[in-house]
Design a protein around this motif. Structure first.
Motif, PDB file in Angstrom:
ATOM      1  N   TYR A 115      14.516  18.941-110.020  1.00  0.00           N
ATOM      2  CA  TYR A 115      13.406  19.809-110.418  1.00  0.00           C
ATOM      3  C   TYR A 115      13.891  21.164-110.944  1.00  0.00           C
ATOM      4  O   TYR A 115      14.686  21.830-110.282  1.00  0.00           O
ATOM      5  CB  TYR A 115      12.451  20.007-109.237  1.00  0.00           C
ATOM      6  CG  TYR A 115      11.806  18.707-108.817  1.00  0.00           C
ATOM      7  CD1 TYR A 115      10.679  18.231-109.473  1.00  0.00           C
ATOM      8  CD2 TYR A 115      12.345  17.913-107.797  1.00  0.00           C
ATOM      9  CE1 TYR A 115      10.090  17.022-109.118  1.00  0.00           C
ATOM     10  CE2 TYR A 115      11.760  16.703-107.438  1.00  0.00           C
ATOM     11  CZ  TYR A 115      10.632  16.266-108.097  1.00  0.00           C
ATOM     12  OH  TYR A 115      10.064  15.069-107.755  1.00  0.00           O
ATOM     13  N   SER A 151       7.303  11.738-106.529  1.00  0.00           N
ATOM     14  CA  SER A 151       7.484  13.170-106.296  1.00  0.00           C
ATOM     15  C   SER A 151       6.732  13.613-105.038  1.00  0.00           C
ATOM     16  O   SER A 151       7.249  14.379-104.223  1.00  0.00           O
ATOM     17  CB  SER A 151       7.011  13.955-107.518  1.00  0.00           C
ATOM     18  OG  SER A 151       7.200  15.332-107.330  1.00  0.00           O
ATOM     19  N   GLY A 190       8.510  13.114-101.961  1.00  0.00           N
ATOM     20  CA  GLY A 190       9.668  13.971-101.723  1.00  0.00           C
ATOM     21  C   GLY A 190      10.915  13.568-102.485  1.00  0.00           C
ATOM     22  O   GLY A 190      11.995  14.083-102.226  1.00  0.00           O
ATOM     23  N   LYS A 191      10.742  12.662-103.444  1.00  0.00           N
ATOM     24  CA  LYS A 191      11.904  12.157-104.186  1.00  0.00           C
ATOM     25  C   LYS A 191      11.948  12.703-105.606  1.00  0.00           C
ATOM     26  O   LYS A 191      11.061  13.431-106.030  1.00  0.00           O
ATOM     27  CB  LYS A 191      11.837  10.624-104.237  1.00  0.00           C
ATOM     28  CG  LYS A 191      11.763   9.986-102.856  1.00  0.00           C
ATOM     29  CD  LYS A 191      11.338   8.538-102.980  1.00  0.00           C
ATOM     30  CE  LYS A 191      10.954   7.982-101.615  1.00  0.00           C
ATOM     31  NZ  LYS A 191      10.176   6.741-101.743  1.00  0.00           N
ATOM     32  N   ARG A 192      12.999  12.305-106.333  1.00  0.00           N
ATOM     33  CA  ARG A 192      13.030  12.578-107.774  1.00  0.00           C
ATOM     34  C   ARG A 192      11.825  11.865-108.389  1.00  0.00           C
ATOM     35  O   ARG A 192      11.456  10.793-107.937  1.00  0.00           O
ATOM     36  CB  ARG A 192      14.302  11.986-108.397  1.00  0.00           C
ATOM     37  CG  ARG A 192      15.581  12.515-107.825  1.00  0.00           C
ATOM     38  CD  ARG A 192      16.770  11.684-108.276  1.00  0.00           C
ATOM     39  NE  ARG A 192      17.271  12.115-109.571  1.00  0.00           N
ATOM     40  CZ  ARG A 192      18.133  13.107-109.748  1.00  0.00           C
ATOM     41  NH1 ARG A 192      18.596  13.760-108.724  1.00  0.00           N
ATOM     42  NH2 ARG A 192      18.537  13.440-110.951  1.00  0.00           N
ATOM     43  N   GLN A 202       9.396  12.828 -95.183  1.00  0.00           N
ATOM     44  CA  GLN A 202      10.133  13.091 -96.422  1.00  0.00           C
ATOM     45  C   GLN A 202       9.254  13.788 -97.466  1.00  0.00           C
ATOM     46  O   GLN A 202       9.748  14.558 -98.293  1.00  0.00           O
ATOM     47  CB  GLN A 202      10.711  11.786 -96.998  1.00  0.00           C
ATOM     48  CG  GLN A 202      11.603  12.043 -98.213  1.00  0.00           C
ATOM     49  CD  GLN A 202      12.311  10.799 -98.729  1.00  0.00           C
ATOM     50  OE1 GLN A 202      12.183   9.723 -98.140  1.00  0.00           O
ATOM     51  NE2 GLN A 202      13.037  10.933 -99.817  1.00  0.00           N
TER      52      GLN A 202
END
Lengths: 157, 425
Positions: free
Chosen positions: A67, B183, B186-188, A24
């Motif tokens: 983002y 972050s 891979g996340k907010r 991920q």
């Protein structure tokens, strides 16, 4: 527009994934690669990246929408990002935005009809000592005056 | 030693210094790593850094050695070391210069820190906009690998280490260490509740240390010269030097490294060339925009952690923004309120809702549509955000409002009474 990585990008991606103990973590790098190659990130591209990372599409969607650097719609060939936070602001960033708006005939947040330029106001770019500052695609332009802005834009073909 | 003014920018200011690995080694670079890997135990490295007293240069000022010491010695999990190169606090532009002009000093510090906590893979989390700086770091990492300072069995010590550059993608909150970790995963970039602190459970569920670029760049000096030598520089509880980044209405904006404790007045008038066009000074933000603003009559203050607290502000990142008499303080606060409303990550209600409310109220005052009660309402909203959020963004957005309203109240009142901005030409 394709939504998959081309062969070389896929190889680059496969190298990047190895850097992390959890796939991920390659989400943001994958989104950067997609945007580099295709200019913006479509829903189909999100599905493709989610597939590569074995993640639900909603998870990647949650990330991409957080983002500000990721674009979800087609942008101009040159994305002009004008720093608008305090140091740049008190040294004339507002005049720069207004000047570029006038020159391109668009408002901040818009793209010219020929898709050559997009103009956006952004928050602090971290180059306050050389304010006012703009960033065009990946390049910083610093210590600006209106004349310098014109010179820079004149040179964008 | 005690008269040393430059540590992290010592090489950069030399004529012809390019930041290449050869240049860095000519200046004594990569000798600290040899000493650490071949002669020291991890605990000894941590002790040396504790002795130095070096505190975080990213904003929070937490002592680096103490942080390193929090990593549990008996954890069977991998450990991670994260170099915080997010540099998002408006007014701050120092780490970009270090990474661009002396990347190997940063890498050497990072390798030593990683050794100290037993970490084999570390990351540099760099803000997404710094694309070219990320490339410079990647080139420097390659140079360090080729020279044998990164990779397997470094210098025959048995220590393996790899560094990867990870670009962010535009988010102020990702400079907060747990936001940064989310972050990276891979996340907010939503900051986490603490505890658990990252040193116990950070990136990928493992013990993690997050330090700022400038803080890390001090490590080679500390190892080469000893923690005590570092502690002899600067002031008590503010040891070493600091990069002060001066922007705004000065004649010579830029980066100035001095011993901690130099006064703000000296920085502005003797080094940054004073206020532009001989205008009168009005206000100075001493440490990035989240730190409470000072009035012109408050600048005879030493630029170190404790001295700034005594005048109601903080050293923060050392990003100094100078504003002359032409700046409308309501308009300046509006600019900051727009920033905080935009950058709130949306996780905590007081910040998500409060920042836009503050923006609306400041906007009303600036444009002459407010009553005097709105000034108190604005202050009240700020007080109700502060201390009620997961991360320090609550304080970051509330402090400027409280300081601007308190210190320049007469300007806010004038706007209300005139029904317009008196600075609007």
């Amino acid at each position: 527009m394709t939504t998959e990585f081309k062969k070389e990008t896929l190889e680059e991606f496969n190298e990047i994934v190895k850097r992390y103990p959890d796939k991920q973590a390659a989400t943001i790098p994958a989104l950067h690669l997609m945007q580099r190659d295709q200019g913006y990130i479509t829903d189909e591209a999100l599905e493709y990246i989610a597939g590569l990372l074995d993640l639900p599409v909603s998870t990647v969607h949650s990330t991409v929408t957080y983002y500000t650097m990721f674009y979800r719609e087609e942008m101009g060939k040159y994305v002009i990002q004008v720093c608008s936070t305090l140091s740049c602001y008190i040294l004339g960033s507002k005049n720069i935005v207004e000047h570029i708006e006038g020159r391109l005939g668009i408002k901040a947040g818009e793209t010219t009809p020929d898709k050559k330029f997009s103009l956006i106001k952004v928050e602090c770019l971290g180059a306050c000592g050389t304010a006012p500052v703009i960033r065009i695609n990946d390049d910083y332009h610093e210590d600006l005056t209106i004349e310098k802005v014109d010179e820079i834009l004149d040179n964008l073909k | 030693m005690a008269d040393i003014q430059r540590i992290v920018m010592a090489n950069i200011v030399k004529d012809g210094y390019t930041g290449s690995i050869d240049d860095y080694r000519k200046e004594g670079g990569y000798t600290a790593i040899r000493k650490v890997l071949l002669e020291m135990k991890p605990d000894e490295v941590i002790e040396e850094v504790k002795t130095s007293g070096v505190r975080g240069r990213g904003g929070a000022g937490f002592p680096m050695g103490i942080k390193w010491g929090f990593v549990p010695k008996d954890s069977p999990k991998p450990r991670y070391f994260l170099n915080n190169a997010d540099e998002g606090e408006p007014g701050t532009f120092k780490d970009r210069a270090l990474m661009t002009h002396d990347p190997h000093m940063v890498l050497e510090g990072q390798i030593i820190g990683s050794f100290a906590i037993g970490c084999n893979v570390s990351y540099i989390y760099i803000r997404g906009e710094f694309y070219h700086e990320a490339k410079i770091l990647e080139r420097a990492i390659k140079e360090a690998e080729d020279a044998g300072f990164l990779g397997d069995n470094i210098l025959g010590s048995g220590f393996n280490h790899r560094i990867y550059v990870h670009r962010g993608a535009g988010s102020y909150v990702c400079g907060e260490e747990t936001g940064l970790i989310e972050s990276l995963e891979g996340k907010r970039g939503w900051p986490r509740n603490k505890p658990p602190f990252p040193a116990i459970e950070g990136a990928f569920g493992c013990p993690t240390i997050v330090n700022n670029v400038e803080t890390i760049a001090n490590v080679p000096f500390i190892i080469n010269n000893g923690g005590a030598a570092f502690a002899a520089i600067g002031v008590e509880k503010g040891t070493g030097t600091k990069i002060y980044g001066i922007s705004g209405h000065v004649n010579k904006p830029g980066l100035y490294e001095f011993q901690m404790g130099i006064t703000l007045k000296e920085l502005i008038y003797e080094h940054a060339g004073g206020v532009r066009d001989d205008k009168k000074l009005k206000a100075v933000i001493p440490g990035g925009v989240s730190m409470p603003v000072l009035r012109a009559d408050e600048i005879d203050v030493q630029m170190d952690f404790d001295s700034l607290v005594k005048v109601g502000s903080h050293l923060g990142s050392g990003g100094v923004i100078v504003m002359d008499e032409t700046v409308c303080m309501v308009d300046a606060l509006l600019n900051l309120s727009v920033f905080y409303a935009h950058e709130s990550c949306g996780q905590c209600t007081p910040c998500r809702e409060g920042m836009p409310w503050m923006k609306m109220i400041v906007d009303r005052i600036e444009h002459g549509n407010a009553s005097e009660e709105d000034i108190d309402l604005l202050y009240d909203v700020a007080c109700n955000i502060e201390g009620r959020t997961i991360c320090a963004m609550g304080e970051a957005g509330a402090w400027p409002v409280k300081a601007f309203v308190t210190k320049f109240r007469e300007e806010f009142v004038e706007h209300v009474k005139l029904g317009r901005c008196p600075y609007n030409k």
